[in-house]
Design a protein around this motif. Structure first.
Motif, PDB file in Angstrom:
ATOM      1  N   ASN B  52       0.792  -1.231   0.000  1.00  0.00           N
ATOM      2  CA  ASN B  52       0.000   0.000   0.000  1.00  0.00           C
ATOM      3  C   ASN B  52       0.823   1.280   0.000  1.00  0.00           C
ATOM      4  OD1 ASN B  52      -2.432  -1.306  -0.104  1.00  0.00           O
ATOM      5  ND2 ASN B  52      -2.567  -1.488   2.136  1.00  0.00           N
ATOM      6  N   ASP B  54       2.038   4.215  -2.310  1.00  0.00           N
ATOM      7  CA  ASP B  54       1.625   4.635  -3.647  1.00  0.00           C
ATOM      8  C   ASP B  54       2.839   4.888  -4.537  1.00  0.00           C
ATOM      9  OD1 ASP B  54       2.182   7.695  -3.589  1.00  0.00           O
ATOM     10  OD2 ASP B  54       1.159   7.226  -1.707  1.00  0.00           O
ATOM     11  N   THR B  57       5.338   7.697  -3.873  1.00  0.00           N
ATOM     12  CA  THR B  57       6.236   7.455  -2.744  1.00  0.00           C
ATOM     13  C   THR B  57       7.337   6.487  -3.136  1.00  0.00           C
ATOM     14  OG1 THR B  57       4.298   7.714  -1.360  1.00  0.00           O
ATOM     15  CG2 THR B  57       6.283   6.910  -0.297  1.00  0.00           C
ATOM     16  N   ARG B  60       9.783   8.495  -4.912  1.00  0.00           N
ATOM     17  CA  ARG B  60      10.501   9.351  -3.980  1.00  0.00           C
ATOM     18  C   ARG B  60      11.494   8.562  -3.151  1.00  0.00           C
ATOM     19  NH1 ARG B  60       5.977  11.980  -2.890  1.00  0.00           N
ATOM     20  NH2 ARG B  60       5.602  10.609  -1.147  1.00  0.00           N
ATOM     21  N   ALA B 298      26.591  -6.388  14.289  1.00  0.00           N
ATOM     22  CA  ALA B 298      25.466  -5.887  13.500  1.00  0.00           C
ATOM     23  C   ALA B 298      25.208  -6.671  12.214  1.00  0.00           C
ATOM     24  CB  ALA B 298      25.660  -4.403  13.178  1.00  0.00           C
ATOM     25  N   ARG B 333      18.628   4.453   4.988  1.00  0.00           N
ATOM     26  CA  ARG B 333      18.321   5.335   6.110  1.00  0.00           C
ATOM     27  C   ARG B 333      17.578   6.579   5.601  1.00  0.00           C
ATOM     28  NH1 ARG B 333      23.682   5.428   7.950  1.00  0.00           N
ATOM     29  NH2 ARG B 333      23.511   3.306   8.702  1.00  0.00           N
ATOM     30  N   GLN B 334      18.101   7.137   4.523  1.00  0.00           N
ATOM     31  CA  GLN B 334      17.495   8.331   3.947  1.00  0.00           C
ATOM     32  C   GLN B 334      16.096   8.029   3.420  1.00  0.00           C
ATOM     33  OE1 GLN B 334      19.397  10.751   4.528  1.00  0.00           O
ATOM     34  NE2 GLN B 334      18.052  12.364   3.732  1.00  0.00           N
ATOM     35  N   GLN B 336      14.021   5.993   4.668  1.00  0.00           N
ATOM     36  CA  GLN B 336      13.059   6.004   5.769  1.00  0.00           C
ATOM     37  C   GLN B 336      12.778   7.435   6.233  1.00  0.00           C
ATOM     38  OE1 GLN B 336      13.892   3.794   9.573  1.00  0.00           O
ATOM     39  NE2 GLN B 336      11.856   3.075   9.107  1.00  0.00           N
ATOM     40  N   VAL B 337      13.833   8.270   6.285  1.00  0.00           N
ATOM     41  CA  VAL B 337      13.633   9.634   6.764  1.00  0.00           C
ATOM     42  C   VAL B 337      12.755  10.414   5.792  1.00  0.00           C
ATOM     43  CG1 VAL B 337      14.757  11.805   7.327  1.00  0.00           C
ATOM     44  CG2 VAL B 337      15.838   9.673   7.954  1.00  0.00           C
ATOM     45  N   GLU B 338      13.055  10.317   4.502  1.00  0.00           N
ATOM     46  CA  GLU B 338      12.391  11.203   3.551  1.00  0.00           C
ATOM     47  C   GLU B 338      11.069  10.667   3.048  1.00  0.00           C
ATOM     48  OE1 GLU B 338      14.889  12.544   0.378  1.00  0.00           O
ATOM     49  OE2 GLU B 338      16.260  13.513   1.781  1.00  0.00           O
ATOM     50  N   ALA B 339      11.013   9.367   2.791  1.00  0.00           N
ATOM     51  CA  ALA B 339       9.791   8.836   2.213  1.00  0.00           C
ATOM     52  C   ALA B 339       8.982   8.031   3.225  1.00  0.00           C
ATOM     53  CB  ALA B 339      10.119   7.972   0.999  1.00  0.00           C
ATOM     54  N   GLY B 340       9.569   7.782   4.381  1.00  0.00           N
ATOM     55  CA  GLY B 340       8.846   7.033   5.402  1.00  0.00           C
ATOM     56  C   GLY B 340       8.658   5.565   5.068  1.00  0.00           C
ATOM     57  N   SER B 342       9.692   1.713   5.183  1.00  0.00           N
ATOM     58  CA  SER B 342      10.389   0.927   6.202  1.00  0.00           C
ATOM     59  C   SER B 342      11.786   0.536   5.738  1.00  0.00           C
ATOM     60  CB  SER B 342       9.611  -0.343   6.528  1.00  0.00           C
ATOM     61  OG  SER B 342      10.403  -1.179   7.326  1.00  0.00           O
ATOM     62  N   ILE B 343      12.711   0.593   6.690  1.00  0.00           N
ATOM     63  CA  ILE B 343      14.096   0.273   6.400  1.00  0.00           C
ATOM     64  C   ILE B 343      14.255  -1.222   6.108  1.00  0.00           C
ATOM     65  CG2 ILE B 343      14.971  -0.255   8.709  1.00  0.00           C
ATOM     66  CD1 ILE B 343      17.117   1.985   8.035  1.00  0.00           C
ATOM     67  N   ASP B 344      13.262  -2.004   6.516  1.00  0.00           N
ATOM     68  CA  ASP B 344      13.299  -3.444   6.243  1.00  0.00           C
ATOM     69  C   ASP B 344      13.307  -3.716   4.743  1.00  0.00           C
ATOM     70  OD1 ASP B 344      13.273  -4.072   8.912  1.00  0.00           O
ATOM     71  OD2 ASP B 344      11.091  -4.056   9.017  1.00  0.00           O
TER      72      ASP B 344
END
Lengths: 340, 381
Positions: B52, B54, B57, B60, B298, B333-334, B336-340, B342-344
């Motif tokens: 879901n 779009d 995004t 982006r 890690a 990382r970016q 997730q910050v910019e487009a929201g 998930s980093i997964d």
């Protein structure tokens, strides 16, 4: 994908849209600890504070999940460069990384959950919680409810914001013993030696199941896991065994609500209202009253609390409920010390 | 259990053939990885759409991925910082592949190497940095190498398969690190959780770009990475030892009949692989973290397997693959910050890349026009 983020980015492109989402350009950014933003407890509660501020204050929120301890520095770093009005880091383990970033970027406001700097940094507001006050009450409650006379607890990592729950739980149970001349014992934590049972992670639901199973095998019928999402594994075990055999006490959020599938196994939860303090911090940063220092959540100011019994309402005897009210009043007025 | 063990071993051998191609077919070395990356990005977008997100995004988020990995000085610094340990450990795995060893133990070797480095890093006060930093790196390499050599020795002496023994050694290393971090002389004062003292300033790999911006984390480990690529390339293709590694990897029996000491080569190859993983651990504690805690590896040791596979076990290929994975990490990382997003998702893309690398036939079927030459070459063989 929540709609507000979509809205946010469009906002950057089409300025006209700004009117529909409140004209404020205040952005609060959050770095989670490992365990994930959707952990039903620790990180999720802190993130709820930003979501609430989004509702009530019309700010924008962003988050960045830490997948490993090595991510802390990098994550804070990428937010420092990302136009955040305040950066909120969630968790004691981010203490070093937050300090480093705060010193390198004195103009940037920070707030950290579960850590306080001594001496305080002018641009960091620490949020700490007297969770032992609330855990004391659940320890007392559990000691009054146990049929086997054995309680259990285990933690994620042996750090103060985790062990403070276990301290309170242990001492609450001992206080019950002293008052009722019972011999309820608590497995998994010794407040004198500061040693106990720890999974050494905040991620593994399998560990949560295994540790609860071990405690159950040793006779415990009420277990309090203090390890974020790890405790969900314990709840899954309790759901299989049935709440008569094993009850769970949740931490951070009211897990009856955030973990509805296993809601029936939760006797209660020790709530740590990170959502309330996070919203408070954002408000302070917005209206300019932000100062470096410490914000302490207590039983008295509602920063920590004990969740309702929900389905267990009927099984907690009324006299015990009345005693809990007395103990609560005693903790608040200081006549019952929780830290000895 | 036995069956599972056999199939693991069988699988690892099948993968080994892919990982260390015997003939340097250009298509296999270059075209497959490129297609793998492209297909993974496309499927990653499909995965986003399925959850879901779009289309705007998705677009982006890939722009953010690019920006966050190469779009600014900070992005490049983060990409390189993430690439260094991946490349170092990946070189170790690649070396193992060349010598016919499937080393799953880089994670453990990295942990043990990092622990040794951290101890060396806080123990010797008063040393000048020019002595202290090499000492820390050496401690890491030595400890990682010795730890890996255990698996090599088990293989050479008893025939215990290194896949099994390195996995077991990983598990041992996790608990060993937990234990070590709580010893009085290692644990940080005033802390009850497993965390080591900080390494001394003289033991830190110097940051290279702090004169530009104090937040830039790029450190001298990047030179270590390039030097390691050059040295391993020379070792593998220009020295007798490298020839023996490769000969044993291609055909152990032939190598033995040619008079090579199979057991010694196995132990040496594993030891060198472990030394590189240990170096990656030392690089992390002295260049990035400044301390050790239970999670400091890690998962780099596991990602390094993917890096070695993607790089086709060629040192320069490993470097490129390490840079790509570093870019994915920094860019994710970016994202997730910019487009929201998930980093997964970055994990999914990495996994898809590996799937396609491990299945070149699948890539060939999907893109038949990219491989005409290769097929002809095979027919001619």
């Amino acid at each position: 994908m929540p709609a507000y983020k979509t809205a946010f980015v469009s906002l950057a492109i089409v300025a006209a849209l700004a009117a529909s989402t409140h004209a404020s350009a205040f952005t609060a950014c959050q770095v989670t600890d490992t365990g994930g933003i959707d952990d039903n407890s620790f990180n999720q509660t802190a993130w709820k504070g930003v979501l609430d501020a989004q509702e009530s204050l019309g700010i924008e929120g962003r988050f960045l999940e830490s997948q490993a301890e090595t991510d802390y520095d990098a994550n804070i770093n990428s937010l420092v460069n990302g136009n955040c009005d305040i950066i909120i880091t969630v968790g004691f383990l981010l203490g070093d990384a937050t300090q480093k970033a705060a010193l390198a970027n004195p103009e940037q406001l920070f707030s950290i959950v579960d850590y306080a700097y001594d001496p305080p940094l002018p641009n960091v507001l620490g949020q700490v919680y007297a969770t032992d006050e609330a855990a004391f009450l659940t320890g007392y409650l559990a000691a009054g409810m146990t049929k086997t006379g054995v309680l259990g607890t285990f933690g994620g990592i042996n750090i103060p914001p985790v062990t403070i729950f276990m301290d309170g739980f242990y001492r609450g149970a001992m206080y019950y013993n002293a008052k009722h001349e019972t011999k309820v014992s608590v497995l998994g934590w010794n407040p004198e030696t500061r040693e106990g049972l720890f999974t050494n992670n905040f991620e593994s639901l399998d560990d949560g199941r295994a540790y609860a199973q071990n405690l159950y095998d040793e006779g415990a019928d009420i277990v309090m896991p203090v390890a974020g999402p790890v405790g969900l594994g314990s709840a899954a075990l309790a759901a299989e065994l049935g709440p008569d055999a094993l009850k769970i006490i949740g931490v951070d959020a009211d897990l009856y609500i955030t973990d509805p599938n296993n809601g029936r196994v939760y006797l209660t939860s020790v709530t740590k209202r990170m959502d309330a303090t996070v919203t408070e911090v954002i408000e302070r940063a917005m209206n300019g009253s932000f100062e470096g220092g410490v914000l302490v959540g207590t039983l008295e100011n509602g920063g920590v609390g004990v969740a309702p019994f929900h389905d267990m309402q009927a099984s907690v005897p009324d006299p015990l409920k009345a005693e809990l009210e007395q103990v609560r009043a005693g903790i608040i007025d200081g006549s019952i010390p929780v830290d000895e | 259990m036995n069956n599972a063990q056999e199939s693991t071993v069988g699988l690892s051998e099948a993968l080994l053939r892919r990982a260390a191609p015997s003939r340097a077919a250009l298509e296999d070395l270059v075209v497959v990885p490129i297609f793998a990356v492209v297909v993974a990005l496309v499927l990653g977008a499909a995965a986003m759409l399925a959850t879901n997100v779009d289309l705007a995004t998705v677009g982006r988020s890939y722009v953010a991925l690019l920006n966050g990995s190469v779009g600014s000085v900070n992005a490049i610094s983060e990409t390189l910082t993430a690439a260094v340990p991946l490349t170092l450990a990946g070189l170790g795995i690649a070396l193992g592949f060349r010598a016919g060893m499937f080393n799953i133990g880089a994670e453990g070797q990295l942990l043990i190497g990092g622990m040794a480095a951290v101890i060396a890093g806080f123990s010797f006060a008063g040393l000048p940095a020019i002595v202290h930093v090499p000492l820390v790196l050496l401690a890491g390499a030595l400890a990682g190498g010795l730890y890996a050599a255990i698996a090599g020795w088990l293989r050479a002496a008893t025939g215990a398969h290194e896949v099994i023994s390195t996995i077991m050694l990983n598990l041992i290393s996790y608990r060993l690190v937990d234990y070590l971090l709580r010893l009085d002389f290692i644990q940080r004062e005033g802390r009850s959780d497993p965390i080591s003292q900080s390494v001394l300033e003289s033991a830190e790999l110097p940051r290279l770009l702090i004169w530009l911006d104090p937040n830039l984390r790029l450190h001298a480990g990047v030179f270590l990475m390039i030097a390691a690529v050059i040295v391993i390339n020379w070792l593998l293709f220009k020295t007798r030892l490298g020839f023996e590694f490769r000969a044993s990897g291609e055909n152990p029996d032939a190598a033995r009949y040619a008079g090579m000491k199979a057991g010694l080569i196995i132990v040496l190859a594993m030891g060198l692989a472990g030394a590189l993983a240990g170096l990656a651990g030392a690089n992390q504690v002295s260049g990035v973290l400044g301390r050790a805690s239970p999670g400091f590896s890690a998962g780099i040791g596991f990602d390094a397997i993917a890096v070695a596979l993607l790089g086709r076990s060629h040192p320069w290929g490993v470097l490129l693959a390490g840079l790509l994975f570093g870019a994915l990490e920094a860019g994710g990382r970016q994202m997730q910050v910019e487009a929201g997003v998930s980093i997964d998702l970055i994990g999914i893309i990495q996994a898809l890349i590996i799937v396609f690398i491990a299945a070149p036939l699948l890539v060939r079927t999907l893109f038949p026009w990219g491989f005409r030459k290769a097929e002809r070459a095979e027919r001619e063989e």
